[in-house]
Design a protein around this motif. Structure first.
Motif, PDB file in Angstrom:
ATOM      1  N   HIS A 259       0.832  -1.207   0.000  1.00  0.00           N
ATOM      2  CA  HIS A 259       0.000   0.000   0.000  1.00  0.00           C
ATOM      3  C   HIS A 259       0.869   1.261   0.000  1.00  0.00           C
ATOM      4  N   ILE A 260       1.925   1.252   0.818  1.00  0.00           N
ATOM      5  CA  ILE A 260       2.812   2.422   0.870  1.00  0.00           C
ATOM      6  C   ILE A 260       3.503   2.616  -0.473  1.00  0.00           C
ATOM      7  N   SER A 261       3.996   1.496  -1.057  1.00  0.00           N
ATOM      8  CA  SER A 261       4.664   1.598  -2.351  1.00  0.00           C
ATOM      9  C   SER A 261       3.705   2.069  -3.431  1.00  0.00           C
ATOM     10  N   LEU A 262       2.434   1.604  -3.372  1.00  0.00           N
ATOM     11  CA  LEU A 262       1.438   2.064  -4.344  1.00  0.00           C
ATOM     12  C   LEU A 262       1.188   3.559  -4.207  1.00  0.00           C
ATOM     13  N   ALA A 263       1.082   4.026  -2.969  1.00  0.00           N
ATOM     14  CA  ALA A 263       0.864   5.460  -2.753  1.00  0.00           C
ATOM     15  C   ALA A 263       2.053   6.278  -3.251  1.00  0.00           C
ATOM     16  N   VAL A 264       3.274   5.798  -2.936  1.00  0.00           N
ATOM     17  CA  VAL A 264       4.474   6.522  -3.399  1.00  0.00           C
ATOM     18  C   VAL A 264       4.545   6.503  -4.922  1.00  0.00           C
ATOM     19  N   GLY A 265       4.227   5.355  -5.536  1.00  0.00           N
ATOM     20  CA  GLY A 265       4.247   5.275  -6.995  1.00  0.00           C
ATOM     21  C   GLY A 265       3.239   6.203  -7.632  1.00  0.00           C
ATOM     22  N   ARG A 266       2.020   6.258  -7.052  1.00  0.00           N
ATOM     23  CA  ARG A 266       1.020   7.186  -7.589  1.00  0.00           C
ATOM     24  C   ARG A 266       1.468   8.639  -7.428  1.00  0.00           C
ATOM     25  N   PHE A 267       2.095   8.948  -6.291  1.00  0.00           N
ATOM     26  CA  PHE A 267       2.585  10.315  -6.085  1.00  0.00           C
ATOM     27  C   PHE A 267       3.660  10.670  -7.116  1.00  0.00           C
ATOM     28  N   LEU A 268       4.610   9.749  -7.317  1.00  0.00           N
ATOM     29  CA  LEU A 268       5.662  10.009  -8.304  1.00  0.00           C
ATOM     30  C   LEU A 268       5.083  10.094  -9.715  1.00  0.00           C
ATOM     31  N   ALA A 269       4.064   9.238  -9.995  1.00  0.00           N
ATOM     32  CA  ALA A 269       3.431   9.309 -11.315  1.00  0.00           C
ATOM     33  C   ALA A 269       2.727  10.639 -11.504  1.00  0.00           C
ATOM     34  N   SER A 270       2.049  11.127 -10.443  1.00  0.00           N
ATOM     35  CA  SER A 270       1.391  12.430 -10.539  1.00  0.00           C
ATOM     36  C   SER A 270       2.405  13.546 -10.737  1.00  0.00           C
ATOM     37  N   VAL A 271       3.523  13.489  -9.982  1.00  0.00           N
ATOM     38  CA  VAL A 271       4.566  14.516 -10.142  1.00  0.00           C
ATOM     39  C   VAL A 271       5.117  14.492 -11.556  1.00  0.00           C
ATOM     40  N   PHE A 272       5.399  13.297 -12.086  1.00  0.00           N
ATOM     41  CA  PHE A 272       5.925  13.186 -13.459  1.00  0.00           C
ATOM     42  C   PHE A 272       4.912  13.688 -14.476  1.00  0.00           C
ATOM     43  N   ARG A 273       3.630  13.388 -14.213  1.00  0.00           N
ATOM     44  CA  ARG A 273       2.591  13.836 -15.147  1.00  0.00           C
ATOM     45  C   ARG A 273       2.494  15.352 -15.180  1.00  0.00           C
ATOM     46  N   TRP A 274       2.452  15.984 -13.994  1.00  0.00           N
ATOM     47  CA  TRP A 274       2.241  17.439 -13.964  1.00  0.00           C
ATOM     48  C   TRP A 274       3.500  18.220 -14.266  1.00  0.00           C
ATOM     49  N   THR A 275       4.678  17.585 -14.140  1.00  0.00           N
ATOM     50  CA  THR A 275       5.915  18.301 -14.450  1.00  0.00           C
ATOM     51  C   THR A 275       6.423  18.044 -15.868  1.00  0.00           C
ATOM     52  N   PHE A 276       6.000  16.939 -16.499  1.00  0.00           N
ATOM     53  CA  PHE A 276       6.539  16.624 -17.829  1.00  0.00           C
ATOM     54  C   PHE A 276       5.443  16.339 -18.859  1.00  0.00           C
ATOM     55  N   VAL A 277       4.509  15.442 -18.508  1.00  0.00           N
ATOM     56  CA  VAL A 277       3.526  14.998 -19.497  1.00  0.00           C
ATOM     57  C   VAL A 277       2.567  16.108 -19.856  1.00  0.00           C
ATOM     58  N   GLU A 278       1.975  16.753 -18.843  1.00  0.00           N
ATOM     59  CA  GLU A 278       1.013  17.818 -19.125  1.00  0.00           C
ATOM     60  C   GLU A 278       1.634  18.993 -19.877  1.00  0.00           C
ATOM     61  N   PRO A 279       2.851  19.483 -19.507  1.00  0.00           N
ATOM     62  CA  PRO A 279       3.462  20.543 -20.349  1.00  0.00           C
ATOM     63  C   PRO A 279       3.701  20.093 -21.783  1.00  0.00           C
ATOM     64  N   VAL A 280       4.170  18.861 -21.965  1.00  0.00           N
ATOM     65  CA  VAL A 280       4.390  18.369 -23.332  1.00  0.00           C
ATOM     66  C   VAL A 280       3.071  18.279 -24.082  1.00  0.00           C
ATOM     67  N   ARG A 281       2.010  17.783 -23.421  1.00  0.00           N
ATOM     68  CA  ARG A 281       0.698  17.714 -24.064  1.00  0.00           C
ATOM     69  C   ARG A 281       0.186  19.110 -24.421  1.00  0.00           C
ATOM     70  N   TRP A 282       0.381  20.063 -23.485  1.00  0.00           N
ATOM     71  CA  TRP A 282      -0.073  21.448 -23.753  1.00  0.00           C
ATOM     72  C   TRP A 282       0.682  22.053 -24.938  1.00  0.00           C
ATOM     73  N   VAL A 283       1.991  21.816 -24.986  1.00  0.00           N
ATOM     74  CA  VAL A 283       2.786  22.326 -26.116  1.00  0.00           C
ATOM     75  C   VAL A 283       2.332  21.670 -27.413  1.00  0.00           C
ATOM     76  N   TYR A 284       2.035  20.367 -27.369  1.00  0.00           N
ATOM     77  CA  TYR A 284       1.608  19.668 -28.579  1.00  0.00           C
ATOM     78  C   TYR A 284       0.263  20.192 -29.073  1.00  0.00           C
ATOM     79  N   ARG A 285      -0.685  20.389 -28.107  1.00  0.00           N
ATOM     80  CA  ARG A 285      -2.022  20.820 -28.512  1.00  0.00           C
ATOM     81  C   ARG A 285      -2.063  22.285 -28.943  1.00  0.00           C
ATOM     82  N   THR A 286      -1.375  23.159 -28.187  1.00  0.00           N
ATOM     83  CA  THR A 286      -1.509  24.600 -28.424  1.00  0.00           C
ATOM     84  C   THR A 286      -0.474  25.158 -29.386  1.00  0.00           C
ATOM     85  N   VAL A 287       0.635  24.464 -29.598  1.00  0.00           N
ATOM     86  CA  VAL A 287       1.699  25.007 -30.445  1.00  0.00           C
ATOM     87  C   VAL A 287       1.919  24.145 -31.682  1.00  0.00           C
ATOM     88  N   LEU A 288       2.256  22.858 -31.458  1.00  0.00           N
ATOM     89  CA  LEU A 288       2.655  22.014 -32.585  1.00  0.00           C
ATOM     90  C   LEU A 288       1.488  21.690 -33.504  1.00  0.00           C
TER      91      LEU A 288
END
Length: 369
Positions: A259-288
């Motif tokens: 359970h602890i590892s799942l929570a930590v993994g979800r937290f790291l996945a959320s951090v990776f999503r909001w720091t890398f995936v979402e900016p890349v998606r925003w750049v792809y949708r609004t610019v590219l």
């Protein structure tokens, strides 16, 4: 990541436990949890890395190697194995099959026929020798032997009767008397002595065995039984309780660590999503995406239309050139050989169009109005 379910025996109604189990349960679970959490997180990280590596590296590399191996195998089979096999088959046919067929047909077959002819001649000669020579000689020898056998049988009956009478009164009668009056009493006496000796030996051995049994029981069995019953059994029960608690603590800590590892993994996945995936998606949708649409509408489509126009013009030019070449070739042929003679028109006997002949109808060419 998978979370293990608690074992079924913990879901059932537990039996009353002693104070020892309750006393060692909490500290053991705390220590085991502290030790297991890093191990479980490292294990989950390795599982995620292994799955990512399998999906992104190992599976494509495996498919590429499989395709390469299949291509190499097909190439080797088609361009190496098949030609070599055909060459070997041709060499085997030329060097082995054809010479063997020639040898069988022109050497072995005539030689076998000659051997069969000689064997038939020898068999005929032996048959004649057996029927005309050996059979009469054998009948004569058999007649002579029968006569000699009858004479020897008569002589043997007399001699055998005399010898049987002498053997009866010189050997059998004395041997029977010796067995009944000497050997039988001596055998009975020896048997009685052997029974006495056996009873004495069994009595001595039984006494020694009983003594050894009680010595071993008093000196070894009873102390070992007391040690097992009053020392080893309590220690084993304590160790069993401790081991069971440690095992339960390991299972409980492994599930909590999951359970602890799942929570930590979800937290790291959320951090990776909001720091890398979402900016890349925003750049792809609004610019590219708008830039790509502009490039497609302003550059690629005109270039494609121009390429299609050039292709159509090229095809039309090639068609005109082919027609010109064909016309020039026809003019050159007419200039050399003259005009071709027109075929005479042959009158068509069958009506055409809607006036064709039909069977079983009154609208044929002969009966129509």
């Amino acid at each position: 990541m998978d979370l293990e379910k608690p074992p079924a025996r913990q879901q059932q109604q537990q039996a009353p436990e002693g104070c020892l189990a309750v006393a060692i349960r909490v500290p053991v679970r705390i220590v085991v949890l502290v030790l297991v959490v890093p191990v479980r997180m490292a294990w989950d990280a390795l599982v995620v890395a292994g799955r990512f590596l399998n999906d992104t590296v190992l599976r494509p590399v495996g498919r590429a190697l499989l395709w390469l191996g299949r291509a190499v195998f097909v190439a080797l089979w088609r361009y190496v194995v098949v030609p070599v096999a055909k060459g070997l088959a041709w060499l085997g046919n030329v060097l082995l099959v054809i010479p063997l067929v020639w040898l069988y047909r022109y050497v072995l077959t005539p030689f076998g026929h000659a051997c069969a002819w000689v064997a038939r001649g020898i068999g005929a000669g032996l048959t004649w020798l057996y029927a005309r020579v050996l059979t009469p000689i054998g009948h004569a020898v058999l007649w002579v032997l029968k006569g000699l056998g009858a004479v020897l049988a008569a002589i043997g009956l007399g001699v055998f009767g005399a010898m049987a009478w002498l053997a009866r009164y010189l050997l059998v009668v004395p041997a029977l008397w010796l067995y009944e009056w000497v050997l039988t009493p001596v055998g009975h006496a020896l048997a009685w002595c052997a029974k006495g000796v056996a009873w004495l030996v069994s009595t001595v051995v039984t006494g020694i065995g009983i003594a050894l049994y009680w010595i071993v029981r008093v000196l070894l069995v009873l102390p070992a039984l007391g040690l097992y019953r009053w020392v080893l059994t309590p220690i084993g029960r304590v160790l069993a309780v401790v081991g069971r608690e440690i095992w339960d603590a390991l299972g409980h800590a492994w599930r909590i660590a999951g359970h602890i590892s799942l929570a930590v993994g979800r937290f790291l996945a959320s951090v990776f999503r909001w720091t890398f995936v979402e900016p890349v998606r925003w750049v792809y949708r609004t610019v590219l995406t708008p830039v790509g649409h502009v490039v497609r509408d302003a550059v690629l489509r005109p270039v494609a239309e121009a390429a299609r126009s050039v292709g159509r013009a090229t095809r039309q030019a090639l068609t005109a050139a082919r027609e010109s070449v064909r016309q020039a070739r026809a003019d050159f042929r007419r200039m050399l050989f003259g005009e071709s003679r027109e075929r005479e028109a042959v009158p068509v006997r069958e009506p055409r169009g809607r006036e064709t002949r039909t069977l079983g109808s009154s609208t044929t060419a002969l009966t129509k109005d």
